[in-house]
Design an enzyme around this catalytic site. Sequence first.
Site, PDB file in Angstrom:
ATOM      1  N   HIS A  83     -31.080 -14.748 -16.197  1.00 54.19           N
ATOM      2  CA  HIS A  83     -31.230 -15.227 -17.583  1.00 54.19           C
ATOM      3  C   HIS A  83     -31.398 -16.745 -17.689  1.00 54.19           C
ATOM      4  CE1 HIS A  83     -26.974 -15.804 -16.943  1.00 54.19           C
ATOM      5  NE2 HIS A  83     -26.571 -14.637 -17.409  1.00 54.19           N
ATOM      6  N   HIS A 102     -26.371  -4.762 -18.907  1.00 54.52           N
ATOM      7  CA  HIS A 102     -24.959  -4.384 -19.045  1.00 54.52           C
ATOM      8  C   HIS A 102     -24.885  -3.040 -19.746  1.00 54.52           C
ATOM      9  CE1 HIS A 102     -23.558  -8.480 -18.026  1.00 54.52           C
ATOM     10  NE2 HIS A 102     -24.693  -8.843 -18.610  1.00 54.52           N
ATOM     11  N   LYS A 152     -23.316  -9.837  -7.365  1.00 54.15           N
ATOM     12  CA  LYS A 152     -23.395 -10.735  -8.516  1.00 54.15           C
ATOM     13  C   LYS A 152     -22.344 -11.831  -8.446  1.00 54.15           C
ATOM     14  CE  LYS A 152     -24.628 -12.263 -12.517  1.00 54.15           C
ATOM     15  NZ  LYS A 152     -24.950 -11.741 -13.827  1.00 54.15           N
ATOM     16  N   HIS A 171     -31.666  -6.866 -15.193  1.00 55.71           N
ATOM     17  CA  HIS A 171     -30.354  -7.422 -15.580  1.00 55.71           C
ATOM     18  C   HIS A 171     -29.884  -6.680 -16.829  1.00 55.71           C
ATOM     19  CE1 HIS A 171     -27.548 -11.073 -16.095  1.00 55.71           C
ATOM     20  NE2 HIS A 171     -27.182 -10.163 -16.989  1.00 55.71           N
ATOM     21  N   HIS A 175     -25.052 -15.915 -12.177  1.00 52.68           N
ATOM     22  CA  HIS A 175     -24.889 -16.487 -13.521  1.00 52.68           C
ATOM     23  C   HIS A 175     -24.762 -17.988 -13.287  1.00 52.68           C
ATOM     24  CE1 HIS A 175     -23.548 -16.615 -17.819  1.00 52.68           C
ATOM     25  NE2 HIS A 175     -23.199 -17.814 -17.381  1.00 52.68           N
ATOM     26  N   ASP A 196     -30.708  -8.677 -20.034  1.00 53.22           N
ATOM     27  CA  ASP A 196     -29.325  -9.082 -20.282  1.00 53.22           C
ATOM     28  C   ASP A 196     -28.812  -8.423 -21.562  1.00 53.22           C
ATOM     29  OD1 ASP A 196     -26.868 -10.280 -19.914  1.00 53.22           O
ATOM     30  OD2 ASP A 196     -27.467 -12.212 -20.746  1.00 53.22           O
TER      31      ASP A 196
END
Length: 396
Positions: free
Chosen positions: A207, A47, A131, A45, A169, A281
């Site tokens: 997460h 970004h 996602k 995970h 999420h 994350d």
Amino acid sequence: MINSLVFPRPSEAFKFASTRFDGSRKSKYSKPRMELTLTQPDDWHLHLRDGDLLQAVAPHSAKHFGRAIIMPNLKPPITTTAAAVAYRESILKALPADSNFTPLMTLYLTDTTSPNEIKLARRSGVVFAVKLYPAGATTNSQDGVTDLFGKCLPVLEEMVEENMPLLVHGEVTDPDVDVFDREKVFIDTVLQPLIQRLPRLKVVMEHITTMDAVRFVESGEEGFLAATVTPQHLILNRNALFQGGLQPHNYCLPVLKRETHRQAIVSAVTSGSKRFFLGTDSAPHEKQRKECSCGCAGIFNAPVAISLYAKVFEEAGALDKLEAFTSFNGPDFYGLPRNTSKIKLTKASWKVPDSLSFSFGNIIPMFAGETLEWQPCVGEKAEMLNEVQEVGANKG
Ligand SMILES: NC(=O)N[C@@H](CC(=O)O)C(=O)O
Ligand SMILES: [Zn+2]
Ligand SMILES: [Zn+2]
């Protein structure tokens, strides 16, 4: 002489590649130096953003991780396979020339994603998951899903056909639900019914932050339900948001929870369960966008993540379970081969930089300015992030 080493629960799966001891010095600082060799971890995970931010942060993940699941919440979001292919190209361009880092792309699910897009994604060979952002739940989620069962069932059924995991999420967005309860309510009102309806859909709860999520994942079917866990949710509880004043660099979503939840997550990941794996994350935002009147959610932890995971497992007396969490459970769940290369961590103190500066501004890493143990080594050399200070055998 190596006579004072106490290795927590040594096992075959976990090996100290070597241990060194500077026997020539006798001081209170003299300590055996432990080294820990792990199959290269992956980040399930991550970004990486785009533009300048991508150039700035990609090398930090590529240094320690072999592969990463790349989150699609750009502006505009990565909603098509074509966009994912193009984004992948820009990530590859942002990597150091000698990097073997492999980005595993994802699609951002919307109310209008078509089942055919899932077919295209699977055929592309570069998209590994889809996602789900409930619309409004987190950073750049405004184009996310407004009604999963009403709008997305055909797509989800196609994902079952294509064996394409859904990454979630897991928070409801209802403003009447307390922000600390949003994960639990999401499990009860969305995830549980989803899994009942589509038991063959592979789902990763991203997460996780609560003991409710731990129990839910543990009660699911292995191989179909799993969770990623961040360093911040293993190390910090919600006090860290307010310690000595408001701490924007500890703000992420789902927000940190109370200590009992943190402890439940630590127990889960250090238990050896295959259902939990590493997902940092790492979510960089430029300093001004964190330190302002309405700061963004997201913690940039790529430079410190692997050190922090090692710390958590060491403190739990479970270093022998670390490698499965960092390097085996993730690829096993995704049906991908485990990495064959290794990384090394040395039990030596190093200082996290106060700030990373770039032409466009600064990024403040998690635990900026603090000293951590477990220094990642790249190749044979200890990685010199910034004023790496050794407080072990070389002093005094
Ligand atoms: N975790 C965060 O607080 N922020 C992430 C989005 C997300 O993963 O929810 C981001 O993109 O900044
Ligand atoms: Zn999220
Ligand atoms: Zn995220």
